[in-house]
Design a protein around this motif. Structure first.
Motif, PDB file in Angstrom:
ATOM      1  N   LEU A   1       6.223   5.430   0.903  1.00 53.25           N
ATOM      2  CA  LEU A   1       5.666   4.023   0.665  1.00 53.25           C
ATOM      3  C   LEU A   1       4.478   4.309   0.059  1.00 53.25           C
ATOM      4  O   LEU A   1       3.566   4.868   0.650  1.00 53.25           O
ATOM      5  CB  LEU A   1       5.627   2.994   1.825  1.00 53.25           C
ATOM      6  CG  LEU A   1       4.981   1.783   1.241  1.00 53.25           C
ATOM      7  CD1 LEU A   1       5.889   0.911   0.747  1.00 53.25           C
ATOM      8  CD2 LEU A   1       4.506   1.183   2.675  1.00 53.25           C
ATOM      9  N   LYS A   2       4.385   3.682  -1.301  1.00 55.94           N
ATOM     10  CA  LYS A   2       3.040   3.717  -2.028  1.00 55.94           C
ATOM     11  C   LYS A   2       2.185   2.565  -1.356  1.00 55.94           C
ATOM     12  O   LYS A   2       2.846   1.390  -1.603  1.00 55.94           O
ATOM     13  CB  LYS A   2       3.172   3.794  -3.441  1.00 55.94           C
ATOM     14  CG  LYS A   2       3.812   4.978  -3.947  1.00 55.94           C
ATOM     15  CD  LYS A   2       3.986   4.647  -5.739  1.00 55.94           C
ATOM     16  CE  LYS A   2       4.513   6.062  -6.223  1.00 55.94           C
ATOM     17  NZ  LYS A   2       4.699   5.984  -7.594  1.00 55.94           N
ATOM     18  N   PRO A   3       1.334   2.566  -0.664  1.00 50.90           N
ATOM     19  CA  PRO A   3       0.702   1.456   0.081  1.00 50.90           C
ATOM     20  C   PRO A   3       0.485   0.513  -0.730  1.00 50.90           C
ATOM     21  O   PRO A   3       0.375  -0.748  -0.558  1.00 50.90           O
ATOM     22  CB  PRO A   3      -0.527   2.101   0.550  1.00 50.90           C
ATOM     23  CG  PRO A   3      -0.473   3.687   0.446  1.00 50.90           C
ATOM     24  CD  PRO A   3       0.555   4.015  -0.630  1.00 50.90           C
ATOM     25  N   ASP A   4       0.245   0.568  -2.189  1.00 52.79           N
ATOM     26  CA  ASP A   4      -0.210  -0.596  -3.091  1.00 52.79           C
ATOM     27  C   ASP A   4       1.180  -1.448  -3.051  1.00 52.79           C
ATOM     28  O   ASP A   4       0.959  -2.775  -3.400  1.00 52.79           O
ATOM     29  CB  ASP A   4      -0.611  -0.172  -4.496  1.00 52.79           C
ATOM     30  CG  ASP A   4      -2.149   0.349  -4.446  1.00 52.79           C
ATOM     31  OD1 ASP A   4      -2.765   0.140  -3.250  1.00 52.79           O
ATOM     32  OD2 ASP A   4      -2.801   1.270  -5.167  1.00 52.79           O
ATOM     33  N   ALA A   5       2.290  -0.923  -2.914  1.00 53.21           N
ATOM     34  CA  ALA A   5       3.504  -1.650  -3.137  1.00 53.21           C
ATOM     35  C   ALA A   5       3.515  -2.765  -2.456  1.00 53.21           C
ATOM     36  O   ALA A   5       4.351  -3.560  -2.573  1.00 53.21           O
ATOM     37  CB  ALA A   5       4.705  -0.923  -3.103  1.00 53.21           C
ATOM     38  N   MET A   6       2.842  -2.617  -1.093  1.00 50.46           N
ATOM     39  CA  MET A   6       2.922  -3.491   0.009  1.00 50.46           C
ATOM     40  C   MET A   6       2.056  -4.716   0.018  1.00 50.46           C
ATOM     41  O   MET A   6       2.170  -5.773   0.718  1.00 50.46           O
ATOM     42  CB  MET A   6       3.269  -3.015   1.394  1.00 50.46           C
ATOM     43  CG  MET A   6       1.870  -2.224   1.775  1.00 50.46           C
ATOM     44  SD  MET A   6       1.721  -1.820   3.470  1.00 50.46           S
ATOM     45  CE  MET A   6      -0.012  -1.229   3.513  1.00 50.46           C
ATOM     46  N   MET A   7       1.071  -4.539  -0.846  1.00 49.07           N
ATOM     47  CA  MET A   7      -0.062  -5.343  -0.908  1.00 49.07           C
ATOM     48  C   MET A   7       0.107  -6.877  -1.439  1.00 49.07           C
ATOM     49  O   MET A   7      -0.652  -7.856  -1.038  1.00 49.07           O
ATOM     50  CB  MET A   7      -1.253  -4.780  -1.477  1.00 49.07           C
ATOM     51  CG  MET A   7      -1.508  -3.458  -1.138  1.00 49.07           C
ATOM     52  SD  MET A   7      -2.014  -3.658   0.784  1.00 49.07           S
ATOM     53  CE  MET A   7      -3.694  -4.193   0.873  1.00 49.07           C
ATOM     54  N   GLY A   8       1.376  -6.917  -2.104  1.00 51.53           N
ATOM     55  CA  GLY A   8       1.866  -8.295  -2.736  1.00 51.53           C
ATOM     56  C   GLY A   8       2.759  -9.112  -1.365  1.00 51.53           C
ATOM     57  O   GLY A   8       2.931 -10.347  -1.676  1.00 51.53           O
ATOM     58  N   THR A   9       2.995  -8.438  -0.428  1.00 49.90           N
ATOM     59  CA  THR A   9       3.822  -9.131   0.683  1.00 49.90           C
ATOM     60  C   THR A   9       3.116 -10.384   1.411  1.00 49.90           C
ATOM     61  O   THR A   9       2.102 -10.163   1.628  1.00 49.90           O
ATOM     62  CB  THR A   9       4.148  -8.007   1.771  1.00 49.90           C
ATOM     63  OG1 THR A   9       4.822  -6.933   0.921  1.00 49.90           O
ATOM     64  CG2 THR A   9       5.112  -8.539   2.865  1.00 49.90           C
ATOM     65  N   MET A  10       3.821 -11.384   1.338  1.00 51.57           N
ATOM     66  CA  MET A  10       3.410 -12.644   1.810  1.00 51.57           C
ATOM     67  C   MET A  10       3.387 -12.575   3.370  1.00 51.57           C
ATOM     68  O   MET A  10       4.349 -12.118   4.189  1.00 51.57           O
ATOM     69  CB  MET A  10       3.963 -13.782   1.350  1.00 51.57           C
ATOM     70  CG  MET A  10       4.015 -13.914  -0.285  1.00 51.57           C
ATOM     71  SD  MET A  10       2.263 -14.088  -0.826  1.00 51.57           S
ATOM     72  CE  MET A  10       1.771 -15.608  -0.063  1.00 51.57           C
TER      73      MET A  10
END
Length: 407
Positions: free
Chosen positions: A347-356
Motif C-alpha cells: 500500500l502506498k500510504p498516500d493512496a488511503m488518505m482520501g478514504t472517508m
C-alpha cells in the motif's frame, strides 16, 4: 544425559498436506498454516475452515492429538506450540508449512520434549535451507542430534518449572483478549449501532447523527514511514526493530518475531508506548495485514520500526479513538483493497488518505476514550508482563536443559 537422533525418541515427525483444500466457512474443520501458529499456541480466529471430506483426507497424514508438538518449518522457521486437549484438536489439520512431532512417551515426557526443542530453535533455523524462502526439511529434523536427561522425574520437574511461566503468559493473553472484546463491544454499541449516550434525542442528518462529520483520513492524521535496513544492520544487540510480524496477533503486539537493529534512524522513526502503527505490506496475498493496526507496548528501551509499517500521527482525534475506528469501525478493511502487487501486496500510504471516515461529536469522543484508555492501558501492561515472563523463561530454558541449573 543421553544423545540420540530426534527420530529415535519420537513416534511421528511429519508435516501437513502438500496441496490445497476447499474452503467451507463455518464447517468447524481447520486447515492451519504457519501464520496461525505463534505465541506458543494455535490461533483459530483467522484460520481457514475446510470441507469435512478434505479434512478427512488430510487428517490421515497429520492425525493431530493432544500433546503433539508443532514447529513451523517453512517461511518463518521455529515457531512452536504444544497442542492442547481441546475440542478443536481433533478437527484440525495442517498445510505443509507446519511440522508435527509426537513424543515416544516410553522415553520422553511430551512437555519436556517440547521445551527441549524450544531450546534448539536457533539450531533448527541454521539447519534450514532455501534462498527466497527458508525450509526445514523433515529429514533434517529426524536426524537432528538431541541430548536429554533419562530420568522421567527430572523431565517432569523441568517441564513443570517452565510450564508455570507459560501458564502465567497464557492468563495474560486471555485477559488481553477479553479486554479487546470489551473495547470492541463498546465501540460498536456507540458508533456502529448508534446507541451512544443521548442518541434518543439526536437527529439523523445526511445519514449520520447531527453534529457528526465526514472527513478524509488525510484530515485526521499524517504518517511516518518505517526504516529500510540491510541484513548487516540486524544483530543480537541494538534497539528493537518492530516489523509487520509483530503486529499480527489478536489484540496487537507479539514478541516472537522481534529483530534487533544497530543502524541509524530518524527521531520521528522512534516508537514509544501507545504509538499507533499500521501494516502497509502483505506477503500472504490475503490482504489481512495491509491496514492492520496495533498499539505499541512499553519496551523500556529504544525502538524503531521497519518499512513494512507506518506510524500514524493524529491531528484532531485522540489516538485511541483512531485505533478503535480503524480496528473495529471497518476503516482497515476499506484500506486493504487499495494495496496492489504481484507477489507482495503493498500500500502506498498516500493512496488511503482520501478514504472517508465518520467522526462523532467531540464530546462523545471525550466520553468514550477514558473507558477504552483504561482497557488499553491494561492490555499494554499485560503485554509488558508477557514480555518479561517470556524473557525470563527463555533465559532459564537453556540452563535447565544443559544441566547448568540442577533440579
Amino acid at each position: 544425559m543421553r544423545t540420540t537422533k530426534l527420530k529415535d525418541i519420537t513416534l511421528t515427525i511429519t508435516d501437513g498436506k502438500h496441496g490445497d483444500c476447499k474452503n467451507h466457512d463455518g464447517s468447524g474443520y481447520y486447515f492451519i498454516s504457519c501464520k496461525d501458529v505463534y505465541d506458543e499456541t494455535i490461533h483459530y480466529e483467522n484460520a481457514r475452515q475446510i470441507t469435512e471430506d478434505d479434512f478427512r483426507d488430510a487428517d490421515r497424514r497429520t492425525n493431530l492429538a493432544a500433546y503433539d508438538i508443532l514447529i513451523t518449518n517453512s517461511g518463518t522457521i521455529g515457531r512452536m506450540a504444544l497442542v492442547k486437549d481441546i475440542p478443536e484438536t481433533r478437527k484440525t489439520t495442517f498445510q505443509k508449512s507446519v511440522a508435527i512431532v509426537r513424543a515416544d512417551t516410553l522415553q520422553v515426557v511430551p512437555n519436556y520434549l517440547y521445551y527441549l526443542l524450544k531450546s534448539k530453535v536457533h539450531d533448527f533455523i541454521n539447519s534450514s535451507n532455501g534462498s527466497a524462502q527458508k525450509n526445514l526439511l523433515l529429514s533434517t529434523m529426524r536426524d537432528f542430534d538431541i541430548s536429554f536427561v533419562d530420568s522421567f522425574e527430572t523431565q517432569h520437574r523441568i517441564a513443570t518449572i517452565l510450564s508455570r511461566y507459560d501458564s502465567l503468559i497464557e492468563n495474560y493473553q486471555k485477559q488481553i483478549k477479553l479486554l479487546e472484546e470489551a473495547a470492541q463491544r463498546l465501540y460498536k454499541e456507540w458508533f456502529v449501532d448508534l446507541h451512544f449516550p443521548g442518541h434518543e434525542n439526536t437527529k439523523i442528518v445526511d445519514g449520520v447523527p447531527e453534529g457528526w462529520e465526514k472527513k478524509t483520513l488525510g484530515e485526521l492524521f499524517s504518517y511516518v514511514r518505517g526504516k529500510s535496513y540491510s541484513s548487516n544492520e540486524i544483530s543480537d544487540e541494538g534497539c528493537i526493530m518492530v516489523n509487520l510480524k509483530n503486529i499480527q496477533a489478536f489484540g496487537g503486539y507479539k514478541r516472537d518475531a522481534e529483530k534487533r537493529f544497530i543502524g541509524k534512524y530518524k527521531p520521528e522513526q522512534t516508537l514509544q508506548k501507545g504509538d499507533l502503527v499500521m501494516g502497509v505490506t502483505d506477503m500472504t496475498q490475503e490482504r489481512r495485514l495491509v491496514g492492520h493496526v496495533a498499539l505499541i507496548p512499553d519496551f523500556n528501551e529504544p525502538a524503531t520500526f521497519s518499512m513494512d509499517l507506518i506510524k500514524i500521527i493524529p491531528y484532531s482525534v485522540p489516538i485511541i479513538y483512531l485505533y478503535c475506528a480503524m480496528r473495529y469501525g471497518g476503516i482497515s478493511k476499506q484500506i486493504s483493497p487499495l494495496a496492489n502487487g504481484v507477489n507482495v501486496l503493498h500500500l502506498k500510504p498516500d493512496a488511503m488518505m482520501g478514504t472517508m471516515m465518520v467522526v462523532p461529536r467531540k464530546d462523545l469522543i471525550e466520553r468514550f476514550c477514558p473507558f477504552v484508555e483504561e482497557m488499553t492501558n491494561k492490555i499494554l501492561k499485560n503485554q509488558s508482563q508477557i514480555r518479561l515472563l517470556t524473557e525470563a523463561r527463555d533465559r532459564l530454558l537453556p540452563k535447565l536443559m544443559s544441566g547448568e541449573i540442577e533440579i
